[in-house]
Design an enzyme around this catalytic site. Structure first.
Site, PDB file in Angstrom:
ATOM      1  N   CYS A  34       3.974 -53.153 -41.023  1.00 45.25           N
ATOM      2  CA  CYS A  34       2.520 -53.245 -40.838  1.00 45.25           C
ATOM      3  C   CYS A  34       2.076 -54.696 -40.663  1.00 45.25           C
ATOM      4  O   CYS A  34       1.961 -55.441 -41.642  1.00 45.25           O
ATOM      5  CB  CYS A  34       1.813 -52.601 -42.029  1.00 45.25           C
ATOM      6  SG  CYS A  34       0.022 -52.658 -41.908  1.00 45.25           S
ATOM      7  N   CYS A  43      -1.218 -55.584 -42.346  1.00 38.81           N
ATOM      8  CA  CYS A  43      -1.115 -55.698 -43.806  1.00 38.81           C
ATOM      9  C   CYS A  43      -0.440 -57.004 -44.219  1.00 38.81           C
ATOM     10  O   CYS A  43      -0.870 -57.662 -45.158  1.00 38.81           O
ATOM     11  CB  CYS A  43      -0.294 -54.545 -44.378  1.00 38.81           C
ATOM     12  SG  CYS A  43      -0.761 -52.926 -43.761  1.00 38.81           S
ATOM     13  N   ASP A  44       0.635 -57.367 -43.544  1.00 41.81           N
ATOM     14  CA  ASP A  44       1.508 -58.420 -44.073  1.00 41.81           C
ATOM     15  C   ASP A  44       1.575 -59.698 -43.232  1.00 41.81           C
ATOM     16  O   ASP A  44       2.160 -60.690 -43.675  1.00 41.81           O
ATOM     17  CB  ASP A  44       2.936 -57.863 -44.239  1.00 41.81           C
ATOM     18  CG  ASP A  44       2.978 -56.726 -45.255  1.00 41.81           C
ATOM     19  OD1 ASP A  44       2.117 -56.710 -46.158  1.00 41.81           O
ATOM     20  OD2 ASP A  44       3.851 -55.853 -45.140  1.00 41.81           O
TER      21      ASP A  44
HETATM   22  C1  LIG Z   1       4.923 -51.016 -46.719  1.00 42.80           C
HETATM   23  C2  LIG Z   1       3.479 -50.728 -46.402  1.00 42.80           C
HETATM   24  C3  LIG Z   1       2.520 -51.671 -46.703  1.00 42.80           C
HETATM   25  C4  LIG Z   1       1.184 -51.415 -46.428  1.00 42.80           C
HETATM   26  N1  LIG Z   1       0.256 -52.349 -46.765  1.00 42.80           N
HETATM   27  C5  LIG Z   1      -1.051 -52.088 -46.569  1.00 42.80           C
HETATM   28  C6  LIG Z   1      -2.043 -53.029 -46.951  1.00 42.80           C
HETATM   29  O1  LIG Z   1      -1.743 -54.120 -47.443  1.00 42.80           O
HETATM   30  N2  LIG Z   1      -3.336 -52.692 -46.736  1.00 42.80           N
HETATM   31  C7  LIG Z   1      -3.707 -51.508 -46.164  1.00 42.80           C
HETATM   32  O2  LIG Z   1      -4.906 -51.252 -46.025  1.00 42.80           O
HETATM   33  N3  LIG Z   1      -2.789 -50.618 -45.768  1.00 42.80           N
HETATM   34  C8  LIG Z   1      -1.481 -50.869 -45.954  1.00 42.80           C
HETATM   35  N4  LIG Z   1      -0.533 -49.975 -45.541  1.00 42.80           N
HETATM   36  C9  LIG Z   1      -0.978 -48.770 -44.828  1.00 42.80           C
HETATM   37  C10 LIG Z   1      -1.493 -47.739 -45.836  1.00 42.80           C
HETATM   38  O3  LIG Z   1      -0.510 -47.524 -46.802  1.00 42.80           O
HETATM   39  C11 LIG Z   1      -1.842 -46.438 -45.128  1.00 42.80           C
HETATM   40  O4  LIG Z   1      -2.765 -46.676 -44.091  1.00 42.80           O
HETATM   41  C12 LIG Z   1      -2.461 -45.463 -46.116  1.00 42.80           C
HETATM   42  O5  LIG Z   1      -1.603 -45.263 -47.212  1.00 42.80           O
HETATM   43  C13 LIG Z   1      -2.750 -44.125 -45.455  1.00 42.80           C
HETATM   44  O6  LIG Z   1      -3.249 -43.287 -46.429  1.00 42.80           O
HETATM   45  P1  LIG Z   1      -3.151 -41.707 -46.309  1.00 42.80           P
HETATM   46  O7  LIG Z   1      -3.723 -41.180 -47.563  1.00 42.80           O
HETATM   47  O8  LIG Z   1      -3.714 -41.270 -45.029  1.00 42.80           O
HETATM   48  O9  LIG Z   1      -1.607 -41.364 -46.206  1.00 42.80           O
HETATM   49  P2  LIG Z   1      -0.350 -41.722 -47.125  1.00 42.80           P
HETATM   50  O10 LIG Z   1      -0.543 -42.952 -47.898  1.00 42.80           O
HETATM   51  O11 LIG Z   1       0.794 -41.610 -46.191  1.00 42.80           O
HETATM   52  O12 LIG Z   1      -0.308 -40.512 -48.168  1.00 42.80           O
HETATM   53  C14 LIG Z   1      -0.006 -39.217 -47.767  1.00 42.80           C
HETATM   54  C15 LIG Z   1       0.713 -38.528 -48.897  1.00 42.80           C
HETATM   55  O13 LIG Z   1       0.857 -37.145 -48.583  1.00 42.80           O
HETATM   56  C16 LIG Z   1       2.156 -36.747 -48.945  1.00 42.80           C
HETATM   57  N5  LIG Z   1       2.528 -35.530 -48.229  1.00 42.80           N
HETATM   58  C17 LIG Z   1       2.994 -35.387 -46.966  1.00 42.80           C
HETATM   59  N6  LIG Z   1       3.257 -34.095 -46.719  1.00 42.80           N
HETATM   60  C18 LIG Z   1       2.952 -33.423 -47.857  1.00 42.80           C
HETATM   61  C19 LIG Z   1       3.022 -32.060 -48.236  1.00 42.80           C
HETATM   62  N7  LIG Z   1       3.475 -31.123 -47.391  1.00 42.80           N
HETATM   63  N8  LIG Z   1       2.638 -31.706 -49.488  1.00 42.80           N
HETATM   64  C20 LIG Z   1       2.190 -32.645 -50.359  1.00 42.80           C
HETATM   65  N9  LIG Z   1       2.101 -33.958 -50.059  1.00 42.80           N
HETATM   66  C21 LIG Z   1       2.482 -34.333 -48.819  1.00 42.80           C
HETATM   67  C22 LIG Z   1       3.018 -37.939 -48.586  1.00 42.80           C
HETATM   68  O14 LIG Z   1       4.276 -37.871 -49.226  1.00 42.80           O
HETATM   69  C23 LIG Z   1       2.134 -39.051 -49.133  1.00 42.80           C
HETATM   70  O15 LIG Z   1       2.363 -39.214 -50.512  1.00 42.80           O
HETATM   71  C24 LIG Z   1       0.802 -50.195 -45.811  1.00 42.80           C
HETATM   72  C25 LIG Z   1       1.778 -49.244 -45.494  1.00 42.80           C
HETATM   73  C26 LIG Z   1       3.103 -49.501 -45.791  1.00 42.80           C
HETATM   74  C27 LIG Z   1       4.148 -48.454 -45.459  1.00 42.80           C
END
Ligand SMILES: Cc1cc2nc3c(=O)[nH]c(=O)nc-3n(C[C@H](O)[C@H](O)[C@H](O)COP(=O)(O)OP(=O)(O)OC[C@H]3O[C@@H](n4cnc5c(N)ncnc54)[C@H](O)[C@@H]3O)c2cc1C
Length: 308
Positions: free
Chosen positions: A135, A138-139
């Site tokens: 990302c 992010c970094d």
């Molecule tokens: C290494 C890294 C660093 C990052 N740093 C930043 C940062 O500094 N700032 C920032 O704003 N963003 C950052 N991001 C991006 C940020 O993490 C994502 O944009 C954000 O987490 C998205 O949120 P979400 O809730 O949509 O999905 P996710 O965080 O992906 O959460 C979705 C969840 O649903 C779960 N899931 C999937 N399928 C199922 C199922 N069938 N049943 C139950 N659960 C399920 C997944 O396992 C996961 O736990 C980073 C991402 C990464 C990978």
């Protein structure tokens, strides 16, 4: 009361799902979150977060997510450490298989996120958060004045490379082919930027360093020749896979597999909403995920209200 029926079920416990749960619970409805084996989402994989509002000092990803889980629980949402493994969205209430239980709900918020694609090298895993990132937004900020590489050849890789020139002394764009897939206008910008060097026909072979990443060994796919690039960070920009397998073909998706929603997070099935990275191929940021989680929950609450 039917213990297995909820007015709103949220699938996924990342920033989008937990924000949806907070709003649903505060909306006074019975809400459960199918949070998967390790609730928290992608931010569990990272260390310092500097761009989530409300934290003047960096907050770690796990710390931020533990706070969100606590907040959702305190407000009354049931955060289940169970995977959603099946669903029937063809009849109402919707039926979901969560862990070993069949749960039903009147409205569903899908917030199952997306997974960044990685190269799959062992050394890549070793240097994750120590110079290897998925990302740039992010970094990138952490690598001011450094030499950085981006791996990929599509629009995201090109945009990341251009973005990183704000911080980096130099950005190497490493692509396995002899031409990029990125849009023509982006390619023009890349070529015009003196900080960017495109390394065509090369693939990463090994990430090298001690405590942190110090170099990347790449291989020329045409000649087999190898070379070491001294650098401080490598951003992998080869795509993301939205987590939608469990929904099969029930919901409309775009060409990249992202759930298609209208401007109010409504999917192609009435009463089913989507939020966060599972429907957002553009921003992929926690604050945006949280924002759309809020929108999806508010729309689900309106939907329930209208059906009464
Ligand atoms: C290494 C890294 C660093 C990052 N740093 C930043 C940062 O500094 N700032 C920032 O704003 N963003 C950052 N991001 C991006 C940020 O993490 C994502 O944009 C954000 O987490 C998205 O949120 P979400 O809730 O949509 O999905 P996710 O965080 O992906 O959460 C979705 C969840 O649903 C779960 N899931 C999937 N399928 C199922 C199922 N069938 N049943 C139950 N659960 C399920 C997944 O396992 C996961 O736990 C980073 C991402 C990464 C990978």
């Amino acid at each position: 009361m039917n213990e297995n029926h909820f007015e709103i079920i949220v699938a996924g416990a990342g920033p989008a799902g937990l924000t949806a749960a907070i709003y649903a619970a505060r909306g006074g409805v019975r809400c459960a979150v199918a949070g998967g084996v390790a609730p928290g989402g992608q931010l569990l994989e990272t260390t310092d977060i500097e761009n989530f509002p409300g934290f003047p000092d960096p907050v770690t990803g796990p710390d931020l997510m533990i706070r969100m889980i606590k907040q959702a629980k305190r407000l009354g949402a049931q955060v289940l450490q169970e995977q959603l493994s099946g669903c029937d969205l063809s009849a109402r209430p919707f039926t979901l298989t969560v862990g070993s239980k069949k749960l039903t709900c009147d409205a569903l918020v899908i917030a199952t996120g997306a997974r960044a694609r990685w190269l799959g090298l062992e050394s890549e895993t070793r240097f994750r958060n120590k110079g290897v990132s998925g990302c740039a937004t992010c970094d990138g900020f952490f690598f001011k004045g450094k030499i950085i590489a981006v791996v990929g050849g599509g629009d995201t890789a090109a945009e990341d490379a251009l973005f990183l020139t704000r911080f980096a002394e130099k950005v190497l764009l490493i692509h396995r082919r002899d031409q990029l897939r990125a849009a023509h206008r982006l390619q023009e910008k890349l070529l015009a930027n003196p900080k960017i060097e495109i390394v065509y026909d090369h693939v990463p072979e090994e990430f090298l360093g001690g405590e942190r990443l110090e170099a990347l060994r790449v291989k020329n796919v045409k000649t087999g020749e190898k070379k070491e690039l001294k650098l401080s960070a490598v951003f992998i920009a080869i795509g993301h896979d939205p987590e939608t397998a469990v929904f099969g073909d029930a919901l409309k998706k775009d060409a990249g597999g992202y759930l298609v929603t209208d401007a109010r997070c409504a999917t192609s099935i009435e009463g089913v909403y989507a939020a966060g990275d599972v429907m957002d191929p553009h921003y992929r940021q926690a604050i945006v995920a949280a924002g759309t989680g809020c929108m999806a929950a508010m729309e689900a609450l309106n939907y329930l209200q209208e059906r009464k």
